[in-house]
Motif scaffolding. Structure first.
Motif, mmCIF file in Angstrom:
data_model
loop_
_atom_site.group_PDB
_atom_site.id
_atom_site.type_symbol
_atom_site.label_atom_id
_atom_site.label_comp_id
_atom_site.label_asym_id
_atom_site.label_seq_id
_atom_site.Cartn_x
_atom_site.Cartn_y
_atom_site.Cartn_z
ATOM 1 N N MET A 1 11.761 6.292 -1.863
ATOM 2 C CA MET A 1 10.360 6.484 -2.242
ATOM 3 C C MET A 1 9.939 5.517 -3.346
ATOM 4 S SD MET A 1 9.086 8.700 -0.229
ATOM 5 C CE MET A 1 7.514 8.923 -1.057
ATOM 6 N N LEU A 2 10.846 5.196 -4.252
ATOM 7 C CA LEU A 2 10.507 4.262 -5.329
ATOM 8 C C LEU A 2 10.119 2.897 -4.786
ATOM 9 C CD1 LEU A 2 13.192 5.000 -8.097
ATOM 10 C CD2 LEU A 2 10.771 5.617 -8.116
ATOM 11 N N ILE A 3 10.916 2.377 -3.836
ATOM 12 C CA ILE A 3 10.565 1.049 -3.320
ATOM 13 C C ILE A 3 9.305 1.096 -2.470
ATOM 14 C CG2 ILE A 3 12.931 0.183 -3.428
ATOM 15 C CD1 ILE A 3 13.138 0.611 -0.412
ATOM 16 N N VAL A 4 9.093 2.203 -1.773
ATOM 17 C CA VAL A 4 7.871 2.325 -0.966
ATOM 18 C C VAL A 4 6.644 2.346 -1.868
ATOM 19 C CG1 VAL A 4 6.558 3.902 0.493
ATOM 20 C CG2 VAL A 4 8.950 3.425 1.032
ATOM 21 N N VAL A 5 6.666 3.219 -2.862
ATOM 22 C CA VAL A 5 5.490 3.385 -3.733
ATOM 23 C C VAL A 5 5.208 2.130 -4.544
ATOM 24 C CG1 VAL A 5 4.561 4.663 -5.703
ATOM 25 C CG2 VAL A 5 5.772 5.885 -3.879
ATOM 26 N N THR A 6 6.228 1.585 -5.199
ATOM 27 C CA THR A 6 5.979 0.444 -6.086
ATOM 28 C C THR A 6 5.684 -0.839 -5.319
ATOM 29 O OG1 THR A 6 8.365 0.027 -6.248
ATOM 30 C CG2 THR A 6 7.365 1.396 -7.957
ATOM 31 N N THR A 7 6.311 -1.031 -4.163
ATOM 32 C CA THR A 7 6.044 -2.244 -3.380
ATOM 33 C C THR A 7 4.619 -2.256 -2.860
ATOM 34 O OG1 THR A 7 8.365 -2.411 -2.702
ATOM 35 C CG2 THR A 7 6.755 -3.624 -1.399
ATOM 36 N N VAL A 8 4.214 -1.160 -2.223
ATOM 37 C CA VAL A 8 2.842 -1.102 -1.694
ATOM 38 C C VAL A 8 1.832 -1.148 -2.832
ATOM 39 C CG1 VAL A 8 1.191 0.315 -0.429
ATOM 40 C CG2 VAL A 8 3.533 0.104 0.393
ATOM 41 N N SER A 9 2.106 -0.434 -3.913
ATOM 42 C CA SER A 9 1.167 -0.427 -5.035
ATOM 43 C C SER A 9 1.045 -1.813 -5.664
ATOM 44 C CB SER A 9 1.617 0.591 -6.084
ATOM 45 O OG SER A 9 0.652 0.719 -7.108
ATOM 46 N N SER A 10 2.147 -2.548 -5.758
ATOM 47 C CA SER A 10 2.096 -3.910 -6.308
ATOM 48 C C SER A 10 1.218 -4.801 -5.444
ATOM 49 C CB SER A 10 3.507 -4.501 -6.398
ATOM 50 O OG SER A 10 4.314 -3.766 -7.280
ATOM 51 N N VAL A 11 1.418 -4.725 -4.128
ATOM 52 C CA VAL A 11 0.599 -5.526 -3.212
ATOM 53 C C VAL A 11 -0.873 -5.153 -3.343
ATOM 54 C CG1 VAL A 11 0.109 -5.961 -0.774
ATOM 55 C CG2 VAL A 11 2.469 -5.918 -1.574
ATOM 56 N N VAL A 12 -1.142 -3.853 -3.419
ATOM 57 C CA VAL A 12 -2.532 -3.390 -3.543
ATOM 58 C C VAL A 12 -3.152 -3.879 -4.850
ATOM 59 C CG1 VAL A 12 -3.962 -1.327 -3.854
ATOM 60 C CG2 VAL A 12 -2.241 -1.392 -2.045
ATOM 61 N N HIS A 13 -2.393 -3.861 -5.927
ATOM 62 C CA HIS A 13 -2.914 -4.325 -7.217
ATOM 63 C C HIS A 13 -3.320 -5.800 -7.147
ATOM 64 C CE1 HIS A 13 -1.658 -0.608 -9.165
ATOM 65 N NE2 HIS A 13 -2.127 -1.045 -10.319
ATOM 66 N N TRP A 14 -2.428 -6.658 -6.630
ATOM 67 C CA TRP A 14 -2.753 -8.087 -6.558
ATOM 68 C C TRP A 14 -3.898 -8.338 -5.585
ATOM 69 C CZ3 TRP A 14 -1.211 -11.225 -10.167
ATOM 70 C CH2 TRP A 14 -0.021 -10.970 -10.858
ATOM 71 N N TYR A 15 -3.892 -7.634 -4.476
ATOM 72 C CA TYR A 15 -4.970 -7.761 -3.491
ATOM 73 C C TYR A 15 -6.318 -7.386 -4.103
ATOM 74 C CZ TYR A 15 -7.621 -6.467 0.781
ATOM 75 O OH TYR A 15 -8.580 -6.330 1.768
ATOM 76 N N SER A 16 -6.305 -6.364 -4.958
ATOM 77 C CA SER A 16 -7.557 -5.857 -5.537
ATOM 78 C C SER A 16 -8.215 -6.867 -6.467
ATOM 79 C CB SER A 16 -7.288 -4.553 -6.299
ATOM 80 O OG SER A 16 -6.800 -3.557 -5.432
ATOM 81 N N ILE A 17 -7.454 -7.814 -7.012
ATOM 82 C CA ILE A 17 -8.063 -8.847 -7.868
ATOM 83 C C ILE A 17 -9.122 -9.603 -7.097
ATOM 84 C CG2 ILE A 17 -7.633 -11.016 -9.097
ATOM 85 C CD1 ILE A 17 -4.913 -9.950 -9.889
ATOM 86 N N GLY A 18 -8.832 -9.911 -5.820
ATOM 87 C CA GLY A 18 -9.812 -10.596 -4.992
ATOM 88 C C GLY A 18 -10.856 -9.663 -4.439
ATOM 89 N N TYR A 19 -10.432 -8.482 -3.963
ATOM 90 C CA TYR A 19 -11.357 -7.572 -3.296
ATOM 91 C C TYR A 19 -12.408 -7.028 -4.262
ATOM 92 C CZ TYR A 19 -12.978 -4.072 0.037
ATOM 93 O OH TYR A 19 -13.751 -3.332 0.899
ATOM 94 N N MET A 20 -12.011 -6.759 -5.502
ATOM 95 C CA MET A 20 -12.926 -6.168 -6.481
ATOM 96 C C MET A 20 -13.532 -7.222 -7.408
ATOM 97 S SD MET A 20 -12.723 -2.985 -5.619
ATOM 98 C CE MET A 20 -13.499 -2.107 -6.978
ATOM 99 N N SER A 21 -13.495 -8.485 -7.002
ATOM 100 C CA SER A 21 -13.936 -9.568 -7.893
ATOM 101 C C SER A 21 -15.397 -9.457 -8.295
ATOM 102 C CB SER A 21 -13.692 -10.929 -7.223
ATOM 103 O OG SER A 21 -14.406 -11.023 -5.999
#
Length: 648
Positions: free
Chosen positions: A85-105
């Protein structure tokens, strides 16, 4: 290291949330993204150490509560189940965080958004690392709070506010059952710590709970109450209505909540509490039936939805059903395997749909898309990979995408269970596999192929997402392609006993997952055939004969309306619960609060006081002779009273 994984996201949330105005948008985004990425890297290190190296541990932080007969610590349980669960949660959350820099610009509240994202991740990590039920409940309620904030992030939209409130209220129904289950566990076992509960389960297997002069099997009652909480968080049939409405939040929120984190909390909880569920055949049967019914129901609804995010949302609901009926036939390893692979391809689909929405100037209706695959080739490839994995495309014995391995082993386990509920789950799972392939390709064809159906202005502005949005998706795409093949052996194959260790418990009589590897060939091939039929059917209806869907919808209008309106669950709940509650509340307000409480209480006293004051004011005429006459009357009354008293 274990504590850093959990608390780095919290530190990021505090910095962005409290000091975002001072450090600025860019710094807030970078701080949260970097801290989450570090947490993700540490999670992979822990995964190799704990899950593959066989070094589970419990890290005690401090004593949380210590009263007479009730004490437990705040500790981090890091075993094989937690490591996954740790790798699932942190991996997806990390991707979502970086993705959000562009999406929420273009958003004005970036620090607040990133603070919410990191806070949500912290609570989810608290949930999966809990070593007792109260700590799990803390994380459980925390993700509910954070999801409310994220779904209603655009609070100026009434629909977003309504969706956030709906998600919060519906989850409270399930959480009420979860809380009762925790109370019941304490009554039976005298503890809420897993290390004390699990070894004692076998001795309490036949314990009874007395309620209203009736005796009930304790394990069944406890498991059903706990499963009620799982149904709410994981949007199972009956408590699923909040999930599609949660699409009102920004697309990164949809990916984070619906792909790998909050909605999988229920599956994780059932797997974590497998020692309890294994001793209740009734509870396992209920889990199987609810899961299979949800998989089928959500797939039927996904067939007709036109909002690209809602199609993927109902797909999530359906896939969660697969995970639950796997757990219901005691194939907990298969449930966790699908949870793991699903996180990659579903997050990829959600974030890919965000790239589509970004390209289409915020348009989400697939009926207004089409013909754009040459304009957004990178997004197109990612959506293909996610859809192929979701549909479970592969060649048995050769290679397949991630969803192929995990979904097939679930269906095979249901067949191998050789029970009536297992057979029920098997056939509904097969039907859902057909519909999953169909609506996945319906989404691809309506969105990217055919003639453009948007206006010329929107078409002229269609463009590929910036690198900050699509580069992080490479991680998810790789996971969607190879995660299933690489991890099959340790999750559900020959190495599963050594991999899972003591983190999952299965009675020796429950052999569905082991027997799944020896089912007949037709059972192994049937899901693949259904997937191929679904894809071919979608191509025929939306490419070869594009007028067919409208004709079929018109000819079978009642069935189409039943699916499009989500089996009318919202309307049913509105009639059964919402409107009567409004009428009751209005009646209590007018007749109870207004007429009785206010009428007799504050308003009544005030009214009497006003009447007395008004009558007293009549004596204040302003004429001297009136006052003299009143004084004379007073003297007469006083003298009369004195004379009568003296005479007596």
């Amino acid at each position: 290291m274990d504590a850093a994984i959990v608390f780095l996201p919290l530190i990021g949330a505090i910095i962005a949330g409290l000091f975002g105005r001072f450090i600025g948008d860019r710094a807030s985004m970078l701080v949260t993204c970097i801290l989450l990425t570090v947490s993700g890297i540490l999670s992979w290190i822990v995964f190799f150490d704990v899950a593959l190296g066989g070094n589970p541990r419990s890290v005690r932080l401090f004593t949380w509560m210590d009263v007479t007969g009730f004490s437990f610590a705040w500790a981090l349980l890091v075993d094989q189940l937690t490591a996954v669960m740790l790798i699932v949660v942190t991996t997806v959350s990390s991707v979502v965080h970086w993705y959000s820099i562009g999406y929420m610009s273009h958003d004005d509240s970036k620090p607040r958004f990133f603070a919410y994202l990191s806070l949500f991740t912290f609570f989810m990590l608290m949930l999966v690392t809990a070593d007792n039920l109260v700590q799990m409940f803390f994380g459980w309620e925390g993700v509910g709070l954070a999801s409310y904030l994220l779904i209603g992030f655009w609070y100026k939209k009434p629909s977003a506010n309504a969706a956030a409130i709906k998600a919060f209220v519906v989850n409270r129904v399930g959480d009420f059952g979860f809380a009762l289950g925790i109370f019941g566990v304490f009554v039976i076992f005298g503890s809420v710590e897993f290390s004390e509960i699990f070894p004692a389960v076998a001795g309490k297997a036949n314990a009874q709970i007395v309620f209203l002069n009736g005796e009930y099997h304790a394990m069944t009652v406890l498991c059903l109450l706990l499963f009620m909480g799982a149904m709410g968080k994981s949007a199972q049939l009956g408590l699923h209505t909040w999930l599609p409405d949660a699409m009102e939040g920004p697309t990164p929120v949809s990916a984070l909540i619906h792909a790998a984190t909050m909605v999988t909390a229920g599956v994780f909880m059932v797997c974590r509490l497998s020692p309890l569920f294994e001793y209740s055949e009734t509870a396992l049967a209920v889990v199987t039936i609810v899961g299979a019914s949800t998989a089928f129901f959500a797939a039927t609804v996904g067939l007709t939805q036109t909002d690209i995010k809602r199609v993927i949302a109902y797909s999530t609901c359906s896939q969660l059903g697969y995970m639950f009926f796997a757990a219901g036939v005691s194939a907990y390893g298969a449930a966790m395997f699908h949870l793991f692979t699903h996180a990659f391809f579903k997050a990829l689909l959600f974030l890919g749909s965000g790239c589509v929405i970004h390209a289409m100037s915020d348009e989400q209706d697939m009926r207004k898309m089409g013909g754009i695959y040459k304009m957004v080739p990178i997004t197109y490839i990612f959506m293909w990979i996610g859809s192929l994995s979701l549909a479970g495309v592969g060649i048995p014995g050769v290679f397949g995408l991630s969803g192929f391995y995990s979904k097939d082993i679930i269906i095979e386990s249901a067949f191998a269970a050789q029970t009536s509920v297992g057979t029920y789950a098997f056939w509904l799972g097969i039907a859902a596999a057909l519909m999953t392939a169909f609506y996945s390709w319906r989404l691809i064809l309506m969105t990217f192929h055919g003639k453009p159906r948007c206006d010329e202005k929107t078409l002229a502005h269609v463009h590929e997402a910036p690198p900050i949005m699509w580069v992080p998706l490479v991680v998810l795409a790789i996971g969607s392609i190879v995660a299933g093949a690489i991890t099959y052996s340790v999750f559900v194959g020959d190495g599963m006993a050594a991999f899972w260790g003591d983190s999952l418990f299965v009675l020796k009589t429950h052999t569905a997952l082991v027997d799944a590897h020896h089912v007949p060939l037709w059972v192994k091939l049937l899901p693949l055939v259904m997937g191929a039929v679904g894809i071919a059917l979608a191509y025929w209806m939306y490419m070869a004969s594009p007028g067919m869907p409208a004709a079929l919808a018109k000819r079978f209008q009642p069935l189409y309306a039943f699916s499009f309106n989500k089996w009318y669950f919202d309307e049913l709940y509105d009639r059964i619960f919402v409107k009567p509650a409004f009428r009751l509340g209005f009646g209590l307000w007018k007749s109870g609060d207004g007429a009785v409480i206010d009428g007799v209480g504050p308003d009544g006293i005030a009214s009497v006081t006003r009447q007395l004051a008004r009558r007293a004011s009549w004596l204040q005429s302003g004429y001297v002779y009136h006052y003299a006459f009143a004084m004379l009357i007073g003297v007469v009354i006083l003298v009369t009273w004195y004379m009568l008293r003296s005479g007596g």
